[in-house]
Design a protein around this motif. Structure first.
Motif, mmCIF file in Angstrom:
data_model
loop_
_atom_site.group_PDB
_atom_site.id
_atom_site.type_symbol
_atom_site.label_atom_id
_atom_site.label_comp_id
_atom_site.label_asym_id
_atom_site.label_seq_id
_atom_site.Cartn_x
_atom_site.Cartn_y
_atom_site.Cartn_z
ATOM 1 N N ALA A 25 0.831 -1.210 0.000
ATOM 2 C CA ALA A 25 0.000 0.000 0.000
ATOM 3 C C ALA A 25 0.865 1.260 0.000
ATOM 4 C CB ALA A 25 -0.937 -0.005 1.211
ATOM 5 N N ALA A 26 1.905 1.280 0.821
ATOM 6 C CA ALA A 26 2.809 2.439 0.857
ATOM 7 C C ALA A 26 3.531 2.591 -0.475
ATOM 8 C CB ALA A 26 3.812 2.287 1.997
ATOM 9 N N SER A 27 3.949 1.481 -1.049
ATOM 10 C CA SER A 27 4.609 1.505 -2.353
ATOM 11 C C SER A 27 3.677 2.049 -3.424
ATOM 12 C CB SER A 27 5.078 0.092 -2.720
ATOM 13 O OG SER A 27 5.579 0.057 -4.035
ATOM 14 N N LEU A 28 2.424 1.606 -3.390
ATOM 15 C CA LEU A 28 1.425 2.045 -4.359
ATOM 16 C C LEU A 28 1.182 3.559 -4.267
ATOM 17 C CD1 LEU A 28 -0.708 0.893 -6.437
ATOM 18 C CD2 LEU A 28 -2.320 1.051 -4.559
ATOM 19 N N VAL A 29 1.097 4.076 -3.058
ATOM 20 C CA VAL A 29 0.878 5.514 -2.872
ATOM 21 C C VAL A 29 2.038 6.311 -3.469
ATOM 22 C CG1 VAL A 29 0.755 7.355 -1.131
ATOM 23 C CG2 VAL A 29 -0.631 5.297 -0.875
ATOM 24 N N GLY A 30 3.259 5.939 -3.113
ATOM 25 C CA GLY A 30 4.432 6.658 -3.630
ATOM 26 C C GLY A 30 4.563 6.550 -5.139
ATOM 27 N N SER A 31 4.308 5.362 -5.675
ATOM 28 C CA SER A 31 4.403 5.174 -7.121
ATOM 29 C C SER A 31 3.327 5.964 -7.861
ATOM 30 C CB SER A 31 4.306 3.690 -7.479
ATOM 31 O OG SER A 31 5.461 3.013 -7.020
ATOM 32 N N THR A 32 2.162 6.107 -7.250
ATOM 33 C CA THR A 32 1.089 6.907 -7.855
ATOM 34 C C THR A 32 1.497 8.375 -7.930
ATOM 35 O OG1 THR A 32 -0.586 5.366 -7.062
ATOM 36 C CG2 THR A 32 -1.338 7.566 -7.674
ATOM 37 N N VAL A 33 2.087 8.889 -6.869
ATOM 38 C CA VAL A 33 2.543 10.285 -6.864
ATOM 39 C C VAL A 33 3.629 10.483 -7.920
ATOM 40 C CG1 VAL A 33 3.765 12.040 -5.495
ATOM 41 C CG2 VAL A 33 1.923 10.701 -4.462
ATOM 42 N N TYR A 34 4.597 9.585 -7.956
ATOM 43 C CA TYR A 34 5.709 9.662 -8.908
ATOM 44 C C TYR A 34 5.202 9.618 -10.350
ATOM 45 C CZ TYR A 34 9.904 8.090 -11.430
ATOM 46 O OH TYR A 34 10.930 7.951 -12.317
ATOM 47 N N THR A 35 4.363 8.659 -10.637
ATOM 48 C CA THR A 35 3.878 8.481 -12.004
ATOM 49 C C THR A 35 2.939 9.617 -12.400
ATOM 50 O OG1 THR A 35 4.049 6.111 -11.600
ATOM 51 C CG2 THR A 35 2.940 6.782 -13.593
ATOM 52 N N SER A 36 2.186 10.136 -11.462
ATOM 53 C CA SER A 36 1.328 11.291 -11.756
ATOM 54 C C SER A 36 2.165 12.517 -12.107
ATOM 55 C CB SER A 36 0.421 11.594 -10.572
ATOM 56 O OG SER A 36 -0.470 10.521 -10.360
ATOM 57 N N ALA A 37 3.296 12.686 -11.440
ATOM 58 C CA ALA A 37 4.200 13.793 -11.784
ATOM 59 C C ALA A 37 4.758 13.601 -13.196
ATOM 60 C CB ALA A 37 5.335 13.894 -10.768
ATOM 61 N N LEU A 38 5.122 12.377 -13.534
ATOM 62 C CA LEU A 38 5.591 12.100 -14.900
ATOM 63 C C LEU A 38 4.487 12.368 -15.909
ATOM 64 C CD1 LEU A 38 7.657 8.794 -14.549
ATOM 65 C CD2 LEU A 38 8.509 11.114 -14.840
ATOM 66 N N LEU A 39 3.263 12.007 -15.559
ATOM 67 C CA LEU A 39 2.122 12.263 -16.439
ATOM 68 C C LEU A 39 1.947 13.766 -16.654
ATOM 69 C CD1 LEU A 39 -0.332 11.219 -18.016
ATOM 70 C CD2 LEU A 39 -1.622 11.349 -15.881
ATOM 71 N N ALA A 40 2.097 14.549 -15.597
ATOM 72 C CA ALA A 40 1.987 16.006 -15.730
ATOM 73 C C ALA A 40 3.050 16.554 -16.676
ATOM 74 C CB ALA A 40 2.102 16.667 -14.353
ATOM 75 N N VAL A 41 4.263 16.006 -16.595
ATOM 76 C CA VAL A 41 5.330 16.411 -17.521
ATOM 77 C C VAL A 41 4.934 16.062 -18.953
ATOM 78 C CG1 VAL A 41 7.711 15.914 -18.239
ATOM 79 C CG2 VAL A 41 7.185 16.297 -15.821
ATOM 80 N N ALA A 42 4.458 14.841 -19.156
ATOM 81 C CA ALA A 42 4.066 14.408 -20.504
ATOM 82 C C ALA A 42 2.930 15.268 -21.050
ATOM 83 C CB ALA A 42 3.654 12.939 -20.491
ATOM 84 N N LEU A 43 1.938 15.556 -20.217
ATOM 85 C CA LEU A 43 0.821 16.381 -20.661
ATOM 86 C C LEU A 43 1.271 17.807 -20.959
ATOM 87 C CD1 LEU A 43 -2.033 15.129 -18.312
ATOM 88 C CD2 LEU A 43 -1.579 14.473 -20.680
ATOM 89 N N GLY A 44 2.214 18.299 -20.172
ATOM 90 C CA GLY A 44 2.775 19.627 -20.434
ATOM 91 C C GLY A 44 3.522 19.672 -21.754
ATOM 92 N N ILE A 45 4.326 18.662 -22.006
ATOM 93 C CA ILE A 45 5.056 18.590 -23.279
ATOM 94 C C ILE A 45 4.072 18.458 -24.430
ATOM 95 C CG2 ILE A 45 6.606 17.164 -24.673
ATOM 96 C CD1 ILE A 45 8.097 16.507 -22.037
#
Length: 177
Positions: free
Chosen positions: A142-162
Motif C-alpha cells: 500500500a505504501a509503495s502504491l501511494v508513492g508510485s502513484t505520486v511519482y507516475t502522476s508527476a511524470l504524467l503532468a510532464v508528458a501532458l505539459g510537453i
C-alpha cells in the motif's frame, strides 16, 4: 501526419504500450531495471497515445501497478529467500545505499516507503530494509502504491505539459501564417 511508418509505431504503442510499461516498471520496481530509462519511456508512451484520458490512463495504471509488483517481488525475495540485492550484478547499488534506506525507515517508518517511491533515484530502495522489519507485505504494498502513484502522476503532468506545448506550437497558435 507523420507517414505510414510512424502511424504503425503509434498503433503498436497504443495497443501494446501499457503491457510494455508494466514489464519495464516491474523490473524498475525490483531494482533490476534501474538502468532502463523508465521516466523517458513513460513520457514517450503517453505522448505517443495522446493526451486523452482514455488513452493515457492505462499507461498510468500499468506504470503504478508494475512498480508496485516489482517492489513487492523484491520485498518477498528479501523476506522469504534472504536475497541480498547488493550482491547481484543486475542491481546497481551497494551496501551504503541500503544503510541509507535503513536510516530512513528507522527515522520515519512506513511513510518513508511512500515518500521514497515518489522521488527519482530512491525508488524501491526501502523494500530491502522494510522486508527485514515487522511491516506486513500488504502494508508495504500500500505504501509503495501511494508513492508510485505520486511519482507516475508527476511524470504524467510532464508528458501532458510537453504534449500541450507541442500542440500549441504545431497547432498554429505560435506558428505565423
Amino acid at each position: 501526419m507523420f507517414g505510414p511508418a510512424a502511424d504503425a509505431v503509434l498503433a503498436l504503442v497504443g495497443t501494446y504500450g501499457a503491457v510494455v510499461l508494466l514489464g519495464v516498471f516491474v523490473l524498475e520496481g525490483a531494482l533490476v531495471g534501474k538502468l532502463i530509462p523508465t521516466r523517458t519511456l513513460f513520457v514517450a508512451a503517453v505522448l505517443a497515445v495522446g493526451v486523452d484520458a482514455v488513452a493515457f490512463l492505462p499507461m498510468l495504471a500499468a506504470a503504478v501497478v508494475g512498480a508496485t509488483i516489482g517492489q513487492l517481488l523484491l520485498f518477498v525475495s528479501v523476506r522469504r529467500f534472504g536475497v541480498d540485492p547488493t550482491t547481484l550484478a543486475v542491481i546497481p547499488g551497494d551496501g551504503d545505499r541500503i544503510e541509507g534506506a535503513d536510516r530512513w525507515l528507522d527515522r520515519w517508518g512506513l511513510p518513508a516507503v511512500a515518500v521514497s517511491n515518489a522521488l527519482p533515484g530512491t525508488r524501491g530502495w526501502l523494500a530491502v530494509p522494510t522486508a527485514s522489519s515487522a511491516v506486513s507485505a500488504p502494508r508495504f504494498a500500500a505504501a509503495s502504491l501511494v508513492g508510485s502513484t505520486v511519482y507516475t502522476s508527476a511524470l504524467l503532468a510532464v508528458a501532458l505539459g510537453i504534449g500541450g506545448a507541442f500542440d500549441l506550437v504545431v497547432g498554429g497558435a505560435l506558428v505565423p501564417v
